[in-house]
Design a protein around this motif. Structure first.
Motif, PDB file in Angstrom:
ATOM      1  N   GLN A  53       2.752   0.720  49.083  1.00 11.25           N
ATOM      2  CA  GLN A  53       2.113  -0.523  48.662  1.00 11.25           C
ATOM      3  C   GLN A  53       3.128  -1.474  48.044  1.00 11.25           C
ATOM      4  O   GLN A  53       3.133  -2.683  48.336  1.00 11.25           O
ATOM      5  CB  GLN A  53       1.002  -0.209  47.664  1.00 11.25           C
ATOM      6  N   LEU A  54       3.997  -0.937  47.185  1.00  9.01           N
ATOM      7  CA  LEU A  54       5.012  -1.794  46.559  1.00  9.01           C
ATOM      8  C   LEU A  54       5.978  -2.356  47.593  1.00  9.01           C
ATOM      9  O   LEU A  54       6.359  -3.530  47.524  1.00  9.01           O
ATOM     10  CB  LEU A  54       5.789  -0.988  45.511  1.00  9.01           C
ATOM     11  N   GLY A 303      -3.169  -6.472  43.880  1.00 12.35           N
ATOM     12  CA  GLY A 303      -3.102  -5.009  43.846  1.00 12.35           C
ATOM     13  C   GLY A 303      -2.091  -4.437  42.884  1.00 12.35           C
ATOM     14  O   GLY A 303      -1.739  -3.257  42.991  1.00 12.35           O
ATOM     15  N   PHE A 304      -1.617  -5.239  41.900  1.00 13.38           N
ATOM     16  CA  PHE A 304      -0.621  -4.741  40.958  1.00 13.38           C
ATOM     17  C   PHE A 304      -1.242  -4.114  39.708  1.00 13.38           C
ATOM     18  O   PHE A 304      -0.532  -3.788  38.757  1.00 13.38           O
ATOM     19  CB  PHE A 304       0.329  -5.872  40.542  1.00 13.38           C
ATOM     20  N   SER A 391      10.086  -0.649  44.162  1.00 14.92           N
ATOM     21  CA  SER A 391      10.645  -0.832  45.501  1.00 14.92           C
ATOM     22  C   SER A 391      11.516  -2.075  45.450  1.00 14.92           C
ATOM     23  O   SER A 391      11.093  -3.111  44.916  1.00 14.92           O
ATOM     24  CB  SER A 391       9.527  -1.007  46.538  1.00 14.92           C
ATOM     25  N   TRP A 392      12.736  -1.986  45.962  1.00 15.92           N
ATOM     26  CA  TRP A 392      13.661  -3.101  45.834  1.00 15.92           C
ATOM     27  C   TRP A 392      14.336  -3.398  47.161  1.00 15.92           C
ATOM     28  O   TRP A 392      14.391  -2.563  48.057  1.00 15.92           O
ATOM     29  CB  TRP A 392      14.708  -2.799  44.772  1.00 15.92           C
ATOM     30  N   LYS A 407       7.219  -3.538  41.180  1.00 20.56           N
ATOM     31  CA  LYS A 407       7.174  -2.325  40.363  1.00 20.56           C
ATOM     32  C   LYS A 407       5.831  -2.210  39.681  1.00 20.56           C
ATOM     33  O   LYS A 407       5.060  -3.163  39.575  1.00 20.56           O
ATOM     34  CB  LYS A 407       8.313  -2.324  39.348  1.00 20.56           C
ATOM     35  N   ILE A 408       5.578  -0.984  39.174  1.00 21.02           N
ATOM     36  CA  ILE A 408       4.411  -0.698  38.357  1.00 21.02           C
ATOM     37  C   ILE A 408       4.800   0.403  37.386  1.00 21.02           C
ATOM     38  O   ILE A 408       5.610   1.287  37.716  1.00 21.02           O
ATOM     39  CB  ILE A 408       3.197  -0.287  39.232  1.00 21.02           C
ATOM     40  N   ASP A 409       4.280   0.353  36.163  1.00 23.00           N
ATOM     41  CA  ASP A 409       4.631   1.365  35.170  1.00 23.00           C
ATOM     42  C   ASP A 409       4.212   2.751  35.645  1.00 23.00           C
ATOM     43  O   ASP A 409       3.116   2.935  36.188  1.00 23.00           O
ATOM     44  CB  ASP A 409       3.956   1.056  33.840  1.00 23.00           C
TER      45      ASP A 409
END
Length: 708
Positions: A53-54, A303-304, A391-392, A407-409
């Motif tokens: 997803q990211l 969706g974050f 994801s980068w 990103k997400i924690d």
């Protein structure tokens, strides 16, 4: 005296009860294993889904940013090449030159200086945090004084709406041109979403036209207060590029005339009759990029969840888009920045400018990889010092080096798995208690008989093939002990048969394959194929043997050939050469594999010499006429095992083919070699150059004949 037979002890528990206990134990273990595997698989599945997803969100936003700049580049090329911009540039240059020839009245100078002191410099000093002198920002040319007085100081419209003034009404050539072109340029800038539209004279580096009429209007980008700005850099780059397709992009940086807000500049040369007469520059606002990256600050809709976001970072590792927590919880945002080690001057700049863009550092392993052009994903420590899933990847925009991180924690991402872990730990504790209780009871009931059986199995495993166990009960375990004793006797008989067969198979396998290859095959390796960088291959063939064999009985032919090849095999074994195969009266061998040797070429030539002499001796002993023809070549080959039911170890490659051609094109009773062999051994053996011979598929190839 009669013998007394001890009565068997009574069975307290049958095997059924014992089996029930074992199943109960296995059930508890199964629950634990299932729980652990379930947790691991759930975590991995959730992690994969989050990374997917990211990555999808990051790639979508990167494409949008790239698409925005592609559109801007195309529009700038079209506008710079339009007749409107070319004519406007020519006219504004002449009109500005006309102003430069006039003397500036004292009243105009005082009015301009008063505007700087009262309107512009207080804002500059606040942003810079320093008391900069007025002289550093004052115009340095007559045209600058006249134009800033007409379009800034005496502009009837308020700050931020100066672009509404079309005609300054002074009757000058500049004002007349401005009244014609300004409405068109203003409309173009508004339609395309540009913050400002400018034209720079490449001769002087002066801004001869802008839409917004900010303080950079009419200033020199070479000697004025904005000579170090990214606007000056964009103008300078495109001023020397007489290419209609050229564009010059300068990255975002704080720009004082825009009240210190981040601005980027896209420039394109204005070309008139093959000469760059001006540079058309669009001022790009960070808001457009920020809106793309943050999704209009609707993170949840994208969706974050509660802590996820995407952010853009430049080569200075400062963000080019707003951080989520800056808007949602500013106090927590600043406390997390401090906890993550952010410098106090960065935090003060964010508070002073009211934005983290270009002031907040985001120097992490993810941003370094992204700016470096590397895509990836993983769990990292983010710029707030908090573990995150990210994801980068790079944003591919010519002129800048940007990276994008989504990103997400980690705590939020793995919250469902943490709940599952808690539930599984409760179930596991219960199962563990069941295992302890069941194990204690089971050990008392089965320990005695099973100890004897276990000891017997261990003795057998240690090599005691006569290990028998006493039969102490008549229950199922007693029957198991009887069966074990019978199995021991049966295995001893079968082992004798197996050992005999293994010896036969070992001898047969070593007769077919080299020992190292046979060992690998026995170890279960399949598809054996190896590359060897340097070996020496030889082909030998009996000249005229077909005619000779037709005149002899079959048994004599086989005896003659077997005797000869057996002597070849002995010589090969002595020299450490591997025989590959025989086909009819042809003999193929290789040196240097499967175990590499440094002098493979020398060994093979000595083998060839022996083969020629052996053939002569064999022919004399049997009273026949036989001559041997040998071809040798060195080089790389591929070797492997072919077949499934009937193995064969064979070689492939140009080296093999050329060795075969050396033999087939050779001279009877001689050894013919290629250049690689000649170069290796010319100091050890005497060779005679044969010149070039025609080789099928290779053309003409040099060959040498060994002098025997």
């Amino acid at each position: 005296m009669s013998e007394t037979v001890a009565e068997p002890r009574p069975i307290r528990w049958g095997l059924a009860a014992k089996l029930f206990a074992i199943l109960l134990l296995l059930g508890a273990v199964a629950v634990l294993i299932t729980g652990v595997l379930g947790y691991i698989q759930a975590r991995e599945a959730l992690e994969r889904a989050i990374f997917d997803q990211l990555t999808a969100a990051r790639e979508t936003k990167a494409h949008q940013v790239e698409g925005y700049f592609r559109t801007v580049r195309s529009e700038m090329r079209l506008l710079a090449a339009s007749k409107m911009v070319v004519d406007a540039t020519r006219g504004f240059r002449e009109a500005v030159d006309e102003f430069d020839r006039k003397e500036v009245p004292a009243g105009v100078k005082q009015a301009v200086q008063g505007w700087y002191d009262g309107h512009y410099l207080p804002m500059v000093r606040k942003l810079l945090g320093a008391n900069v002198p007025t002289a550093e920002f004052m115009p340095v040319s007559s045209a600058a004084y006249f134009l800033q007085d007409l379009y800034i100081v005496r502009n009837p419209h308020p700050d931020g709406r100066r672009d509404l003034l079309d005609d300054a009404g002074d009757g000058s050539a500049y004002s007349k041109l401005h009244a014609v072109y300004h409405p068109l340029m203003r409309t173009a800038a508004a339609t395309l979403g540009f913050q400002d539209f400018m034209i720079v004279d490449p001769r002087t580096g002066r801004v001869i036209y802008t839409v917004d009429k900010d303080p950079d209007f009419a200033t020199s980008l070479r000697a004025g207060p904005y000579r170090q700005s990214n606007l000056a850099a964009a103008a300078a780059r495109c001023a020397s590029a007489p290419d209609p397709s050229a564009t010059c992009l300068e990255d975002f940086s704080p720009y004082l005339p825009a009240e210190g807000l981040p601005s980027a500049f896209m420039a394109a040369p204005v070309i008139d009759q093959g000469v760059v007469t001006g540079v058309l520059i669009a001022e790009l606002s960070i808001e457009e990029i920020d809106s793309i990256v943050t999704g209009g600050r609707r993170w949840r809709n994208e969706g974050f969840r509660s802590t996820g976001e995407a952010y853009l970072v430049g080569p200075d590792f400062r963000v080019r888009s707003s951080g989520r927590s800056f808007f949602e919880n500013r106090d927590r945002y600043f406390s997390e920045l401090r906890a993550g080690g952010a410098p106090e001057e960065d935090i003060a700049a964010i508070q002073r400018f009211g934005s983290p863009i270009l002031h907040q550092h985001a120097d992490t392993s993810a941003t370094r990889a992204a700016v470096g052009g590397v895509e990836g994903f993983g769990e990292i420590v983010g710029y707030r010092g908090i573990p995150t899933l990210a994801s980068w990847g790079p944003v591919r925009v010519s002129g800048v080096k940007w990276g994008l991180v989504a990103k997400i924690d980690s705590d939020e991402a793995f919250a469902p798995v943490y709940r599952l872990k808690r539930d599984l730990m409760i179930v596991g504790a219960i199962a563990f208690l069941v295992v302890i209780v069941t194990g204690a009871w089971l050990s008392r009931s089965l320990l005695g008989p099973l100890r004897d059986l276990t000891a017997g199995v261990r003795r057998f495993a240690a090599g005691d093939h006569e290990a028998h166990v006493p039969v102490r009960s008549r229950d199922e375990i007693g029957q198991l002990c009887l069966a074990f004793n019978g199995m021991i006797d049966d295995l001893n008989q079968k082992n004798l048969v197996i050992e005999s067969k293994n010896r036969e198979n070992e001898e047969l396998l070593l007769n077919v394959l080299p020992a190292p290859i046979a060992n690998r095959l026995r170890g279960g390796e399949k598809g054996i194929a190896d590359g060897f960088a340097e070996v020496t291959v030889a082909f030998a063939d009996l000249v005229g043997f077909t005619q000779l064999s037709s005149e002899m009985p079959p048994a004599e032919v086989v005896t003659l050939l077997n005797g000869l090849f057996t002597r070849f095999d002995v010589a090969a074994s002595e020299l450490g050469i591997e025989k590959i195969k025989t086909v009819g009266d042809a003999y193929m061998a290789v040196c240097g594999l499967p175990v590499p040797v440094p002098n493979h070429a020398e060994r093979m030539v000595r083998m060839a010499i022996r083969m020629v002499h052996i053939t002569r001796e064999h022919a004399m002993e049997h009273g026949v006429s036989m001559k041997l023809r040998v071809g040798i070549n060195s080089g790389p080959v591929v070797a492997g095992v072919i077949g499934k039911s009937k193995y064969i170890y064979d070689l492939w490659g140009d080296t093999v083919n050329l060795a075969s051609r050396m033999e087939s094109g050779g001279i009877p009773d001689s050894v013919q070699v290629t250049r690689p062999v000649y170069e290796k051994l010319k100091d050890q053996f005497v060779f005679e150059a044969r010149g070039e011979i025609e080789v099928k598929g290779k053309g003409n190839v040099e060959a040498w004949v060994l002098r025997l």
